[in-house]
Design a protein around this motif. Sequence first.
Motif, mmCIF file in Angstrom:
data_model
loop_
_atom_site.group_PDB
_atom_site.id
_atom_site.type_symbol
_atom_site.label_atom_id
_atom_site.label_comp_id
_atom_site.label_asym_id
_atom_site.label_seq_id
_atom_site.Cartn_x
_atom_site.Cartn_y
_atom_site.Cartn_z
ATOM 1 N N VAL A 1 -8.422 3.976 10.929
ATOM 2 C CA VAL A 1 -7.429 3.255 10.060
ATOM 3 C C VAL A 1 -8.101 1.660 10.053
ATOM 4 O O VAL A 1 -8.075 1.021 8.850
ATOM 5 N N THR B 1 -11.195 1.301 7.584
ATOM 6 C CA THR B 1 -11.274 1.845 6.368
ATOM 7 C C THR B 1 -10.360 0.938 5.487
ATOM 8 O O THR B 1 -9.058 0.798 5.875
ATOM 9 N N ASP C 1 -7.724 -0.758 3.005
ATOM 10 C CA ASP C 1 -6.520 -0.402 2.459
ATOM 11 C C ASP C 1 -6.107 1.102 2.786
ATOM 12 O O ASP C 1 -5.645 1.797 1.758
ATOM 13 N N VAL C 2 -6.123 1.450 3.751
ATOM 14 C CA VAL C 2 -5.440 2.714 4.269
ATOM 15 C C VAL C 2 -4.764 2.530 5.719
ATOM 16 O O VAL C 2 -5.197 1.902 6.431
ATOM 17 N N SER C 3 -3.468 3.309 5.727
ATOM 18 C CA SER C 3 -2.668 3.367 6.816
ATOM 19 C C SER C 3 -1.988 4.715 7.024
ATOM 20 O O SER C 3 -2.236 5.710 6.206
ATOM 21 N N ILE D 1 -0.839 9.819 4.825
ATOM 22 C CA ILE D 1 -1.642 8.706 4.641
ATOM 23 C C ILE D 1 -1.247 7.589 3.333
ATOM 24 O O ILE D 1 -0.771 8.389 2.532
ATOM 25 N N THR E 1 -2.061 4.559 1.131
ATOM 26 C CA THR E 1 -3.042 3.595 0.229
ATOM 27 C C THR E 1 -2.164 2.765 -0.591
ATOM 28 O O THR E 1 -0.948 2.907 -0.600
ATOM 29 N N LYS E 2 -2.967 1.886 -1.276
ATOM 30 C CA LYS E 2 -2.145 0.953 -2.147
ATOM 31 C C LYS E 2 -1.627 1.578 -3.083
ATOM 32 O O LYS E 2 -0.386 1.160 -3.596
ATOM 33 N N TYR F 1 0.055 10.451 1.045
ATOM 34 C CA TYR F 1 -0.988 11.804 0.554
ATOM 35 C C TYR F 1 -0.666 12.563 2.103
ATOM 36 O O TYR F 1 -1.038 11.726 3.018
ATOM 37 N N GLN G 1 1.629 14.717 -2.619
ATOM 38 C CA GLN G 1 0.868 13.547 -3.022
ATOM 39 C C GLN G 1 2.074 12.991 -3.726
ATOM 40 O O GLN G 1 2.750 13.287 -4.602
#
Length: 82
Positions: free
Chosen positions: A45, A48, A50-52, A65, A67-68, A72, A79
């Motif tokens: 994390v 990478t 913009d991923v948390s 997961i 993202t901006k 997901y 999603q």
Amino acid sequence: MGRRLRPDGARQRQRPHRRLHQLEAELEENGQRLVRLENTLRHVVRTTADVSVGGPCQCGESLVIVTKHSLYCPECSYQRTV
């Protein structure tokens, strides 16, 4: 002197003790595996962009997961666009 025989109840009392010891060992091993996975995930994390990692998915089998633009779940493929 011959071998001392135990009543059947004494033999049965030992089995749960062995099983408890086995379960404690498995719990310790799983705890160590969890720590390794958490450390690995934390590194992924961080590296990478913009991923948390969010909270648990509604399926209960994975964390979401984030993202901006989306959420997901890698387990059930849920999603959602944010």
